[in-house]
Design an enzyme around this catalytic site. Structure first.
Site, PDB file in Angstrom:
ATOM      1  N   TYR A  56       0.750  -1.290   0.174  1.00  0.00           N
ATOM      2  CA  TYR A  56      -0.007  -0.015  -0.052  1.00  0.00           C
ATOM      3  C   TYR A  56       0.868   1.100   0.067  1.00  0.00           C
ATOM      4  O   TYR A  56       0.826   2.189  -0.953  1.00  0.00           O
ATOM      5  CB  TYR A  56      -0.810  -0.193   1.179  1.00  0.00           C
ATOM      6  CG  TYR A  56      -1.707   1.256   1.533  1.00  0.00           C
ATOM      7  CD1 TYR A  56      -2.625   1.944   0.809  1.00  0.00           C
ATOM      8  CD2 TYR A  56      -1.434   2.083   2.798  1.00  0.00           C
ATOM      9  CE1 TYR A  56      -3.093   3.088   0.798  1.00  0.00           C
ATOM     10  CE2 TYR A  56      -1.684   2.965   3.101  1.00  0.00           C
ATOM     11  CZ  TYR A  56      -2.686   3.772   2.204  1.00  0.00           C
ATOM     12  OH  TYR A  56      -3.327   4.947   2.581  1.00  0.00           O
ATOM     13  N   LYS A  73       1.604   4.077  -3.054  1.00  0.00           N
ATOM     14  CA  LYS A  73       0.973   5.286  -2.830  1.00  0.00           C
ATOM     15  C   LYS A  73       2.273   6.234  -3.147  1.00  0.00           C
ATOM     16  O   LYS A  73       1.963   7.261  -3.864  1.00  0.00           O
ATOM     17  CB  LYS A  73       0.715   5.405  -1.392  1.00  0.00           C
ATOM     18  CG  LYS A  73      -0.687   4.989  -0.973  1.00  0.00           C
ATOM     19  CD  LYS A  73      -2.057   5.655  -1.709  1.00  0.00           C
ATOM     20  CE  LYS A  73      -2.562   6.809  -1.256  1.00  0.00           C
ATOM     21  NZ  LYS A  73      -3.892   7.282  -1.975  1.00  0.00           N
TER      22      LYS A  73
HETATM   23  N1  LIG Z   1      -7.962   5.685   6.507  1.00  0.00           N
HETATM   24  C1  LIG Z   1      -6.744   6.378   6.710  1.00  0.00           C
HETATM   25  O1  LIG Z   1      -6.349   5.980   7.722  1.00  0.00           O
HETATM   26  C2  LIG Z   1      -5.916   7.089   5.648  1.00  0.00           C
HETATM   27  C3  LIG Z   1      -4.510   7.325   6.203  1.00  0.00           C
HETATM   28  C4  LIG Z   1      -3.722   7.908   5.320  1.00  0.00           C
HETATM   29  C5  LIG Z   1      -4.206   8.178   3.982  1.00  0.00           C
HETATM   30  N2  LIG Z   1      -5.283   7.731   3.559  1.00  0.00           N
HETATM   31  C6  LIG Z   1      -5.821   7.857   2.208  1.00  0.00           C
HETATM   32  O2  LIG Z   1      -6.860   8.345   2.140  1.00  0.00           O
HETATM   33  C7  LIG Z   1      -7.625   8.167   0.850  1.00  0.00           C
HETATM   34  C8  LIG Z   1      -9.097   7.533   1.701  1.00  0.00           C
HETATM   35  O3  LIG Z   1      -8.966   6.501   2.463  1.00  0.00           O
HETATM   36  P1  LIG Z   1     -10.169   5.702   2.948  1.00  0.00           P
HETATM   37  O4  LIG Z   1      -9.884   5.295   4.344  1.00  0.00           O
HETATM   38  O5  LIG Z   1     -11.617   6.718   2.874  1.00  0.00           O
HETATM   39  O6  LIG Z   1     -10.116   4.538   1.956  1.00  0.00           O
HETATM   40  P2  LIG Z   1     -11.383   3.727   1.698  1.00  0.00           P
HETATM   41  O7  LIG Z   1     -12.639   3.929   2.838  1.00  0.00           O
HETATM   42  O8  LIG Z   1     -10.774   2.308   1.428  1.00  0.00           O
HETATM   43  O9  LIG Z   1     -11.906   4.080   0.239  1.00  0.00           O
HETATM   44  C9  LIG Z   1     -11.365   3.859  -0.895  1.00  0.00           C
HETATM   45  C10 LIG Z   1     -12.234   4.561  -1.927  1.00  0.00           C
HETATM   46  O10 LIG Z   1     -11.392   4.473  -3.362  1.00  0.00           O
HETATM   47  C11 LIG Z   1     -12.564   3.986  -4.093  1.00  0.00           C
HETATM   48  N3  LIG Z   1     -11.914   3.083  -5.279  1.00  0.00           N
HETATM   49  C12 LIG Z   1     -11.017   2.159  -4.998  1.00  0.00           C
HETATM   50  N4  LIG Z   1     -10.579   1.725  -6.254  1.00  0.00           N
HETATM   51  C13 LIG Z   1     -11.245   2.504  -7.118  1.00  0.00           C
HETATM   52  C14 LIG Z   1     -11.205   2.432  -8.423  1.00  0.00           C
HETATM   53  N5  LIG Z   1     -10.294   1.580  -9.367  1.00  0.00           N
HETATM   54  N6  LIG Z   1     -11.746   3.590  -9.203  1.00  0.00           N
HETATM   55  C15 LIG Z   1     -12.536   4.451  -8.651  1.00  0.00           C
HETATM   56  N7  LIG Z   1     -12.516   4.218  -7.289  1.00  0.00           N
HETATM   57  C16 LIG Z   1     -11.829   3.388  -6.421  1.00  0.00           C
HETATM   58  C17 LIG Z   1     -13.331   2.743  -3.341  1.00  0.00           C
HETATM   59  O11 LIG Z   1     -14.365   2.517  -3.931  1.00  0.00           O
HETATM   60  P3  LIG Z   1     -15.213   1.277  -3.750  1.00  0.00           P
HETATM   61  O12 LIG Z   1     -16.215   1.586  -2.786  1.00  0.00           O
HETATM   62  O13 LIG Z   1     -15.729   0.887  -5.151  1.00  0.00           O
HETATM   63  O14 LIG Z   1     -14.398   0.098  -3.424  1.00  0.00           O
HETATM   64  C18 LIG Z   1     -13.538   3.667  -2.074  1.00  0.00           C
HETATM   65  O15 LIG Z   1     -14.500   4.838  -2.353  1.00  0.00           O
HETATM   66  C19 LIG Z   1      -7.071   6.923   0.298  1.00  0.00           C
HETATM   67  O16 LIG Z   1      -6.204   7.875  -0.649  1.00  0.00           O
HETATM   68  C20 LIG Z   1      -5.913   6.634   1.350  1.00  0.00           C
HETATM   69  O17 LIG Z   1      -4.620   6.416   0.809  1.00  0.00           O
HETATM   70  C21 LIG Z   1      -6.071   7.077   4.326  1.00  0.00           C
END
Ligand SMILES: NC(=O)c1ccc[n+]([C@@H]2O[C@H](COP(=O)([O-])OP(=O)(O)OC[C@H]3O[C@@H](n4cnc5c(N)ncnc54)[C@H](OP(=O)(O)O)[C@@H]3O)[C@@H](O)[C@H]2O)c1
Length: 507
Positions: A244, A248
């Site tokens: 991951y 990224k």
């Molecule tokens: N959560 C954390 O603690 C954290 C920390 C640091 C950074 N981040 C970053 O913040 C962002 C959001 O994280 P999150 O926790 O909200 O992630 P999440 O809940 O896993 O959501 C990921 C989203 O990306 C969409 N997605 C995945 N593959 C796709 C594709 N091929 N085309 C279009 N949409 C797609 C998913 O859609 P589906 O519903 O279709 O799967 C979902 O809406 C990410 O970029 C992550 O790297 C998160």
């Protein structure tokens, strides 16, 4: 980046704007969509690109997974019966996929969108640490490219924002700066990371597998396993701890490579650390999915986890989801319309919404808050029995945990294996199941362990500069607070986050 920033300026900015957001069905994306709609009902349109086969299924996904969730309850209350109409007017679901060139959109849609787009926010990602390498590369790297290519077609675009992760910097023990990843830069000295080479490698490994394995379920399972292992192996080869964060990092690198020219669009990369539940706005405690630290809360609540891999004295860098979104909104406004380096602006600005530098919190605070919560709110089983609050055992290093696992589980497993051989396979199934579980736990330790002992501290100088622009005079200004110094961690974990995990994750 100039001038003061207050609620009125942020709210005013989004009036009449057209925005494309990816990842809206996920945790962070939803918080962003809700906030823009609530603070600026006169936003022109918010396009939500979601994975779906056609327009009706995209619409259904957005309704079920985004606007019908509890997160939107304030907005629903505000509009009452007019809520659905408001959403219909402002939110446009698009069936698409960032892994496809052209985002999987039909050409007329693509071109029409490009004409009207003001802001693009890419939140979509695959966040699984042990994802298949081909999938991770497609979403976290090529997905960024496809969106950026779309952004290049947008004549009036004022901002391209990409959400990354603070952990792209790897397992550093130093102050981790808000600086871009250079083309080819790997974490291991003397190595060069070439994205095209990685894509070729994936394709070669897949081709080889097709020629050596027979078709059907076995072939698919073999490919899945090989791709997962390849991701981890390549990540570690170049110095990252899992697929991951590695992909990224490549996503950011590619973005840097794609940029060029004085009139290039403004790009902001937002790198949050571990995002936790909403702290205050709109629904305190709201969250989706399980963070690594939440397994501690859930295991303790259920008392099905007797030990955990953590050093209570260590800092865990966490930041509430609403603060990340507030920082994103302020950053969009601050950098909107800046043109490349020639216009005197920074080519690409990086923000790290994190807490370890300004208001560090240790695992001990989380554990202490959890114990306090469960002592004051005892849990009761279906049969009326009270679940005890036993103390948890913490392993402060990975080798100690491995030793414990070998002595407590691996040795008994080997004895079971011997007995099984002597008894002509009487315990075959039991041995197979137990061995599988053992291997799974060890894999989790391997993949997630480095995170538990992360020693780095994230610099947030750019964040602090943005914060210093913020005027916090009115309750409305407070709605855009993204200063981690204002968080009382004991209070947050005890009153907001732990109840949030129990309500929205444990259910
Ligand atoms: N959560 C954390 O603690 C954290 C920390 C640091 C950074 N981040 C970053 O913040 C962002 C959001 O994280 P999150 O926790 O909200 O992630 P999440 O809940 O896993 O959501 C990921 C989203 O990306 C969409 N997605 C995945 N593959 C796709 C594709 N091929 N085309 C279009 N949409 C797609 C998913 O859609 P589906 O519903 O279709 O799967 C979902 O809406 C990410 O970029 C992550 O790297 C998160």
């Amino acid at each position: 980046m100039t001038d003061n920033m207050d609620a009125a300026r942020i709210i005013g900015y989004f009036k009449g704007k057209t925005i494309l957001i990816t990842g809206s069905t996920g945790f962070l994306g939803k918080i962003l969509v809700e906030k823009i709609l609530r603070v600026q009902p006169d936003v022109s349109r918010i396009y939500l690109l979601v994975r779906a086969t056609d327009a009706p299924s995209a619409k259904q996904r957005v309704q079920q997974e985004v606007t019908d969730t509890e997160l939107f309850s304030l907005l629903r209350d505000k509009y009452g019966e007019g809520f659905d109409l408001f959403i219909q007017e402002k939110v446009v679901p698009l069936a698409g996929d960032i892994t496809n060139e052209g985002l999987g959109l039909e050409p007329p849609t693509f071109d029409d969108l490009a004409k009207e787009m003001d802001v693009i926010v890419n939140i979509a990602a695959t966040t699984n640490f042990y994802q298949r390498y081909d999938v991770s590369l497609n979403v976290n790297v090529m997905g960024v490219k496809h969106l950026y290519q779309f952004a290049k077609q947008c004549a009036n675009l004022k901002m391209f924002m990409h959400v990354s992760s603070a952990y792209v910097s790897g397992d550093s023990t130093e102050l981790i700066l808000e600086k871009p990843i250079k083309p080819g830069e790997a974490l291991r000295e003397g190595m060069r990371l070439d994205i095209d080479d990685e894509l070729r490698l994936v394709s070669d490994v897949k081709n080889e597998l097709t020629t050596t394995t027979t078709n059907g379920d076995d072939a698919r399972a073999a490919e899945r396993k090989a791709m997962k292992e390849l991701g981890l192996q390549r990540a570690r080869h170049f110095g990252w701890s899992n697929t991951y964060v590695f992909t990224k990092a490549m996503g950011e690198m590619l973005l840097g490579q794609l940029r060029g020219g004085d009139d290039d669009m403004p790009v902001v990369i937002v790198r949050p650390s571990i995002i936790t539940s909403v702290r205050s706005d709109p629904v305190p405690g709201w969250m989706q999915g399980t963070r690594t630290i939440d397994t501690l809360i859930i295991g303790y609540a259920k008392q099905n986890l007797s030990c955990f891999l953590a050093d209570l004295r260590m800092v865990m860098d966490v930041i509430p989801g609403d603060m990340v979104v507030n920082a994103m909104l302020a950053a969009v406004v601050a950098h909107s319309g800046e043109r490349g380096a020639g216009a005197g602006a920074q080519a690409m600005t990086i923000y790290q919404p994190t807490s370890s530098l300004r208001n560090p919190v240790t695992y001990a605070v989380l554990y202490r808050s959890g114990r306090r919560h469960f002592e004051e709110h005892p849990r009761v089983k279906d049969n009326g029995e009270v679940i005890p609050n036993n103390k948890m055992r913490f392993f402060t290093t990975i080798p100690r945990f491995r030793l414990y696992m070998i002595l407590s589980y691996k040795l008994p497993l080997e004895m079971l294996h011997m007995s099984n051989l002597l008894l002509c396979g009487l315990f075959s199934q039991l041995y197979k199941d137990s061995n599988r579980k053992y291997k799974h736990v060890m894999l989790l330790v391997d993949v997630y362990g480095p995170f538990a002992f992360f020693k780095g501290c994230f610099d947030d100088t750019n964040m602090e500069r943005l914060r210093s622009m913020m005027v916090m005079n009115t309750p409305e200004d407070e709605m855009f607070n993204f200063d981690p110094k204002t968080i009382d961690w004991d209070d947050y974990f005890y009153k907001i986050h732990i109840p949030g995990v129990l309500k929205y994750v444990c259910k």
